[in-house]
Every structure is written in structure tokens, then in C-alpha cells.
Design a protein around this motif. Sequence first.
Motif, mmCIF file in Angstrom:
data_model
loop_
_atom_site.group_PDB
_atom_site.id
_atom_site.type_symbol
_atom_site.label_atom_id
_atom_site.label_comp_id
_atom_site.label_asym_id
_atom_site.label_seq_id
_atom_site.Cartn_x
_atom_site.Cartn_y
_atom_site.Cartn_z
ATOM 1 N N ASN A 236 0.642 -1.220 0.114
ATOM 2 C CA ASN A 236 0.206 0.179 0.036
ATOM 3 C C ASN A 236 0.791 1.196 -0.146
ATOM 4 N N ASN A 237 2.131 1.328 -0.616
ATOM 5 C CA ASN A 237 2.748 2.123 -0.662
ATOM 6 C C ASN A 237 2.559 3.004 -1.733
ATOM 7 N N ALA A 238 1.952 4.591 -1.677
ATOM 8 C CA ALA A 238 1.660 5.081 -2.881
ATOM 9 C C ALA A 238 2.706 5.341 -3.690
ATOM 10 N N ASP A 239 3.886 5.773 -3.059
ATOM 11 C CA ASP A 239 5.153 6.215 -3.923
ATOM 12 C C ASP A 239 5.563 5.145 -4.810
ATOM 13 N N CYS A 240 5.446 3.946 -4.182
ATOM 14 C CA CYS A 240 6.168 2.860 -5.089
ATOM 15 C C CYS A 240 5.121 2.612 -6.225
ATOM 16 N N HIS A 241 3.737 2.608 -5.958
ATOM 17 C CA HIS A 241 2.762 2.501 -7.115
ATOM 18 C C HIS A 241 2.733 3.395 -8.064
ATOM 19 N N ALA A 242 2.912 4.742 -7.516
ATOM 20 C CA ALA A 242 3.128 6.054 -8.457
ATOM 21 C C ALA A 242 4.534 5.638 -9.547
ATOM 22 N N TRP A 243 5.762 5.200 -8.859
ATOM 23 C CA TRP A 243 6.883 5.138 -9.703
ATOM 24 C C TRP A 243 6.706 3.970 -10.701
ATOM 25 N N LEU A 244 5.953 3.077 -10.200
ATOM 26 C CA LEU A 244 5.824 1.649 -11.140
ATOM 27 C C LEU A 244 5.208 2.349 -12.148
ATOM 28 N N GLY A 245 4.090 2.957 -11.960
ATOM 29 C CA GLY A 245 3.227 3.623 -13.020
ATOM 30 C C GLY A 245 4.084 4.530 -14.047
ATOM 31 N N LYS A 246 4.741 5.140 -13.418
ATOM 32 C CA LYS A 246 5.516 6.178 -14.095
ATOM 33 C C LYS A 246 6.576 5.334 -15.121
ATOM 34 N N VAL A 247 7.127 4.437 -14.767
ATOM 35 C CA VAL A 247 8.229 3.341 -15.499
ATOM 36 C C VAL A 247 7.116 2.765 -16.582
ATOM 37 N N TYR A 248 5.987 2.426 -16.022
ATOM 38 C CA TYR A 248 5.221 1.705 -17.354
ATOM 39 C C TYR A 248 5.050 2.636 -18.368
ATOM 40 N N LEU A 249 4.734 3.719 -17.766
ATOM 41 C CA LEU A 249 4.421 4.846 -18.919
ATOM 42 C C LEU A 249 5.272 5.101 -19.780
ATOM 43 N N GLN A 251 7.675 3.208 -20.857
ATOM 44 C CA GLN A 251 7.751 1.849 -21.702
ATOM 45 C C GLN A 251 6.641 2.005 -22.670
ATOM 46 N N LYS A 252 5.708 3.108 -22.731
ATOM 47 C CA LYS A 252 4.320 3.079 -23.605
ATOM 48 C C LYS A 252 3.437 2.103 -23.136
ATOM 49 N N GLN A 253 3.557 1.599 -22.082
ATOM 50 C CA GLN A 253 2.552 0.438 -21.414
ATOM 51 C C GLN A 253 1.296 1.383 -20.651
ATOM 52 N N GLY A 254 0.611 1.907 -21.340
ATOM 53 C CA GLY A 254 -0.555 2.668 -20.724
ATOM 54 C C GLY A 254 -1.476 1.948 -19.789
ATOM 55 N N THR A 255 -1.843 0.762 -20.265
ATOM 56 C CA THR A 255 -2.890 -0.008 -19.331
ATOM 57 C C THR A 255 -2.112 -0.263 -17.891
ATOM 58 N N LEU A 256 -0.975 -0.754 -17.835
ATOM 59 C CA LEU A 256 -0.323 -1.165 -16.690
ATOM 60 C C LEU A 256 -0.211 0.168 -15.916
ATOM 61 N N ALA A 257 0.307 1.213 -16.632
ATOM 62 C CA ALA A 257 0.563 2.554 -15.936
ATOM 63 C C ALA A 257 -0.566 2.982 -15.204
ATOM 64 N N LYS A 258 -1.908 2.931 -16.038
ATOM 65 C CA LYS A 258 -2.847 3.371 -15.403
ATOM 66 C C LYS A 258 -3.436 2.603 -13.965
ATOM 67 N N VAL A 259 -3.006 1.379 -14.092
ATOM 68 C CA VAL A 259 -3.476 0.385 -13.011
ATOM 69 C C VAL A 259 -2.740 0.692 -11.633
ATOM 70 N N HIS A 260 -1.588 1.013 -11.782
ATOM 71 C CA HIS A 260 -0.726 1.560 -10.520
ATOM 72 C C HIS A 260 -0.752 2.893 -10.484
ATOM 73 N N LEU A 261 -1.126 3.916 -11.191
ATOM 74 C CA LEU A 261 -1.046 5.423 -11.009
ATOM 75 C C LEU A 261 -2.649 5.420 -10.224
ATOM 76 N N THR A 262 -3.638 4.751 -10.612
ATOM 77 C CA THR A 262 -4.859 4.514 -9.930
ATOM 78 C C THR A 262 -4.932 3.994 -8.503
ATOM 79 N N ARG A 263 -4.136 3.230 -8.328
ATOM 80 C CA ARG A 263 -3.916 2.528 -6.961
ATOM 81 C C ARG A 263 -3.112 3.630 -6.321
ATOM 82 N N ALA A 264 -2.263 4.205 -6.582
ATOM 83 C CA ALA A 264 -1.491 5.447 -5.826
ATOM 84 C C ALA A 264 -2.323 6.491 -5.549
ATOM 85 N N LEU A 265 -3.085 6.857 -6.375
ATOM 86 C CA LEU A 265 -3.974 8.084 -6.035
ATOM 87 C C LEU A 265 -5.011 7.430 -5.309
#
Length: 328
Positions: A236-249, A251-265
Motif C-alpha cells: 500500500n505504498n503510494a510512492d511505489c505504485h506511482a513510480w511503477l506507473g511512471k516506469v510503465y508509462l 515504456q508506453k504500457q499505458g494500461t499497466l501504468a493506469k493500474v498503478h497510478l490509479t492505485r497510488a491516487l
Amino acid sequence: MSFEIQRGLFGHDVTDHYAILGIPLGTDPKTVRKRFLQIAPRLHPDTCSAANAQGKAYAQQLMSRLVNPAYATLSNDAKRADYEAVLRTLHSRLPQQANKVAIQGALARELSQAANVQGAYLKALQTLTASQYDDLEQVLNRIAEISELNLVYLLKTTSGSASPARPAAAPPPPPPAQRPASTPTSGGETTGAREGAASNTQFVLRALRRAEELTAKGQFAMAMQELKDALKIDGNNADCHAWLGKVYLAQKQGTLAKVHLTRALAIDPRNAIALAAKQELDRATGGQTTGQATGQTAKTTKPQPKTIGGGKDKPGGGLFGGLFGRKK
């Protein structure tokens, strides 16, 4: 004189830089430097304990052949990341080799039977490192004993990262709902629980720092591994999910990026990293995930004939396209 060591991690074809410096697995770079500065005077010809020229020359050999390479590896971000990847690979193989591991040191044998692995590991390590470089003739033996501690610690932990911040597994592990229940002290909380919580927090912070540095260098796969390891500790670490979303983004993997960014927020609606990355994702996809945006484009361009071998790849490219499909 031979500097070959066959015990502990050395016996598995891995030079144990942590044992050489006498520090816990996963020690942060600042502490690595502090320990190096403690060792250096003990091996300098003018200040070491050697009584003759031969002993002073041996001290210099210890410094140049063991200590300096260990410090150079653990104090350099890129070399350290590569080295820890090697340790993770070794750790993944250790369970299959557990019956073949021979432990000589008494403290390492005690650690193999300890319930509170984290506390026992740090205590035993402190015992061995307190005088690690006092007696030059015993330095290699001390390094071997420390490396055996590291080997046992890796065997007893549950995750693939070489960091004492990871929670120890007491086989068989209790169900998740029962893990908080342990024998409390008079204060109502076990000492091991307090130590484990503090070390877990330190591990997550280090992982976040390494992930940020790796992302800046474009080393996305390694950054993802750091963040995934951290989320195993604190899901449940928001920063970890946010950074993972940013890394996926990235790499142009928008779906996975959205999953983790939504979780972070959802965890922290004001998380600056997630908010900025979410805005970037929305600009790139028009408020849709990459898969949705691609699907919409397909609908609007349906009249165009489909060619074989002459069409452009779809954006994103999936996991393997993101990791391996681009030029470095």
C-alpha cells in the motif's frame, strides 16, 4: 598468500562484498562509505597492527585486492545494482541447494535455528565485525564467517532481494491473518516486530531511491524489479505504485501504468508523482488507456486496407516490446 575463500557466498561463486566490509546485506551507500573509512586506517602501512614489513605488505594486499573492490562495487550505483541482481539470482537458486549447504561457523549455525532471523542476524554480524580487521591473520576467516551468516540469512528469507530489511520466513509461515499475532513483551509489542517494521521501511525507501536513479538512466527493467520487491514489503505504498506507473508509462504500457497510478491516487490522492504521471498518461491517450486508445484508432481507420509486412506496429508493443523492442 592466497586470498581464496570457499565458505558462505564465496562457495557459490559470488564475491561477498558485504562480508568483506563487514556490513549487513543491503546497507545504504552512506553507511558503506562510513565503514570503508573505518577499515582503511587499519590496513594502511603507517597505522595497521602489523609489526614487520611482511605484515604491512599483507595489509596493503587486503586493501587492494578485497576492500577497495568491495567499496568500488557497493558505492557505485550501476555496479551495485548489477551486483544485487546477481545476489537475487543466487537467492532464487538457494532453496534447491539448501541440503548441500555446509555451515562451519557456530554463529551461522545458531542463525539457521533462530526464530527472529532479522535480530539474530544483526547481533551475530555485530559480534564478528567488531574486531574484523584487528588481527590481520584472522581477517580471511572473519570474512568467511560473515559470509556464512549472509548465506544463512538468504536461505531463511522469503524474497529475492539481498536486503536485511526483508521479513524473515519462519517455516512453515503462518497465514497472513495470523502474522501480527506473536508473543508480546511486557510493553505489548515484540522487539522483533519493531525491528522488522523499521528495517522494512528502510528497504522501501532504498528501493524507491534506486528505482528513481535507474529510471533516470533508462534502466526500466531494473527499476521495475526494485519497485516490485518494495511492494512485496509494503503493498500500500503510494510512492511505489506511482513510480511503477511512471516506469510503465515510460515504456508506453499505458494500461499497466493506469493500474498503478490509479492505485497510488486511491491511497494518496495528493501524491505528486502519481498526479503528474496521470496527466501525462491522459495527454498521451486522450483520457483512455493505451489499449483503449489503440482500439478507437482502429475503428476510425477501418476503411484502410490491411497490408502484410508493410504496416506500422501498434503503440505500446506489450511487455516484450517495451523491454526489448526499442533501440538502446
